[in-house]
Scaffold this active site. Sequence first.
Site, PDB file in Angstrom:
ATOM      1  N   HIS A 146      57.662 -34.146 -16.885  1.00 19.96           N
ATOM      2  CA  HIS A 146      58.791 -33.258 -16.604  1.00 19.96           C
ATOM      3  C   HIS A 146      58.266 -31.823 -16.566  1.00 19.96           C
ATOM      4  O   HIS A 146      57.514 -31.418 -17.458  1.00 19.96           O
ATOM      5  CB  HIS A 146      59.823 -33.305 -17.738  1.00 19.96           C
ATOM      6  CG  HIS A 146      60.535 -34.606 -17.893  1.00 19.96           C
ATOM      7  ND1 HIS A 146      61.823 -34.799 -17.473  1.00 19.96           N
ATOM      8  CD2 HIS A 146      60.146 -35.781 -18.451  1.00 19.96           C
ATOM      9  CE1 HIS A 146      62.210 -36.035 -17.771  1.00 19.96           C
ATOM     10  NE2 HIS A 146      61.198 -36.653 -18.366  1.00 19.96           N
TER      11      HIS A 146
ATOM     12  N   HIS B 247      55.516 -40.120 -15.792  1.00 23.55           N
ATOM     13  CA  HIS B 247      55.948 -38.875 -15.147  1.00 23.55           C
ATOM     14  C   HIS B 247      55.831 -37.725 -16.123  1.00 23.55           C
ATOM     15  O   HIS B 247      55.962 -37.893 -17.337  1.00 23.55           O
ATOM     16  CB  HIS B 247      57.387 -38.977 -14.635  1.00 23.55           C
ATOM     17  CG  HIS B 247      58.363 -39.455 -15.667  1.00 23.55           C
ATOM     18  ND1 HIS B 247      58.501 -40.790 -15.994  1.00 23.55           N
ATOM     19  CD2 HIS B 247      59.234 -38.786 -16.443  1.00 23.55           C
ATOM     20  CE1 HIS B 247      59.424 -40.905 -16.932  1.00 23.55           C
ATOM     21  NE2 HIS B 247      59.882 -39.703 -17.232  1.00 23.55           N
TER      22      HIS B 247
HETATM   23  P1  AMP Z   1      62.336 -40.023 -19.151  1.00 27.08           P
HETATM   24  O1  AMP Z   1      63.446 -39.984 -20.162  1.00 27.08           O
HETATM   25  O2  AMP Z   1      61.161 -39.160 -19.537  1.00 27.08           O
HETATM   26  O3  AMP Z   1      61.948 -41.439 -18.785  1.00 27.08           O
HETATM   27  O4  AMP Z   1      62.931 -39.309 -17.865  1.00 27.08           O
HETATM   28  C1  AMP Z   1      63.364 -39.978 -16.721  1.00 27.08           C
HETATM   29  C2  AMP Z   1      64.056 -38.965 -15.869  1.00 27.08           C
HETATM   30  O5  AMP Z   1      64.249 -39.517 -14.578  1.00 27.08           O
HETATM   31  C3  AMP Z   1      65.426 -38.529 -16.383  1.00 27.08           C
HETATM   32  O6  AMP Z   1      65.427 -37.136 -16.665  1.00 27.08           O
HETATM   33  C4  AMP Z   1      66.372 -38.894 -15.239  1.00 27.08           C
HETATM   34  O7  AMP Z   1      67.365 -37.909 -15.028  1.00 27.08           O
HETATM   35  C5  AMP Z   1      65.423 -38.969 -14.055  1.00 27.08           C
HETATM   36  N1  AMP Z   1      65.865 -39.852 -12.987  1.00 27.08           N
HETATM   37  C6  AMP Z   1      66.329 -41.116 -13.088  1.00 27.08           C
HETATM   38  N2  AMP Z   1      66.616 -41.609 -11.871  1.00 27.08           N
HETATM   39  C7  AMP Z   1      66.317 -40.647 -10.969  1.00 27.08           C
HETATM   40  C8  AMP Z   1      66.396 -40.545  -9.559  1.00 27.08           C
HETATM   41  N3  AMP Z   1      66.845 -41.561  -8.807  1.00 27.08           N
HETATM   42  N4  AMP Z   1      65.997 -39.398  -8.954  1.00 27.08           N
HETATM   43  C9  AMP Z   1      65.548 -38.362  -9.708  1.00 27.08           C
HETATM   44  N5  AMP Z   1      65.448 -38.398 -11.055  1.00 27.08           N
HETATM   45  C10 AMP Z   1      65.827 -39.513 -11.685  1.00 27.08           C
END
Ligand code: AMP
Length: 142
Positions: free
Chosen positions: A105, A103
């Site tokens: 951000h 993903h």
């Molecule tokens: P990363 O640390 O780059 O893996 O970021 C993962 C992101 O996914 C974090 O910022 C979380 O807040 C977000 N996240 C986790 N679960 C969900 C969810 N169910 N819906 C939306 N965002 C999520």
Amino acid sequence: MAEKDPNCIFCKIVSGELGAEKVYEDDEVLAFLDIHPSSRGHTLLIPKQHYDGLLSTPPEMLQTLVAALPKVASAVVTGTGAEGFNVLQSNGPCSGQMVFHIHFHIVPRNSGDGIGLGFRSALGGPIEDDLSKTAEAVRAAF
Ligand code: AMP
Ligand code: ZN
């Protein structure tokens, strides 16, 4: 690569098993609001197929994702009235990656918003390094 990982939160959002505030989707990508936003409009852009991270994602899929990035970022910035944005993409637990479905951000930014870039603040400034040696090691790894 698995088309879908049954244990993956983002695959569950793609399939509709888990809810999310979706802001954009097409046949191949999906963008939705981060559930723990760093700023208003913090958005995640993902491929609908499951790949762990940047190095396991096929170049064609990366092209598709990166092509969608400015389109989604532009709407996020316009929709939130932000002045700018950061794009962040993490690989591996050491980098802070928590969800192992690639993903990007998109974090809307405004002057004086106090948001730091993790990889800068953690170090507190540039490190001492022998740039020519490091560059040689990286060149040799291609
Ligand atoms: P990363 O640390 O780059 O893996 O970021 C993962 C992101 O996914 C974090 O910022 C979380 O807040 C977000 N996240 C986790 N679960 C969900 C969810 N169910 N819906 C939306 N965002 C999520
Ligand atoms: Zn997944």
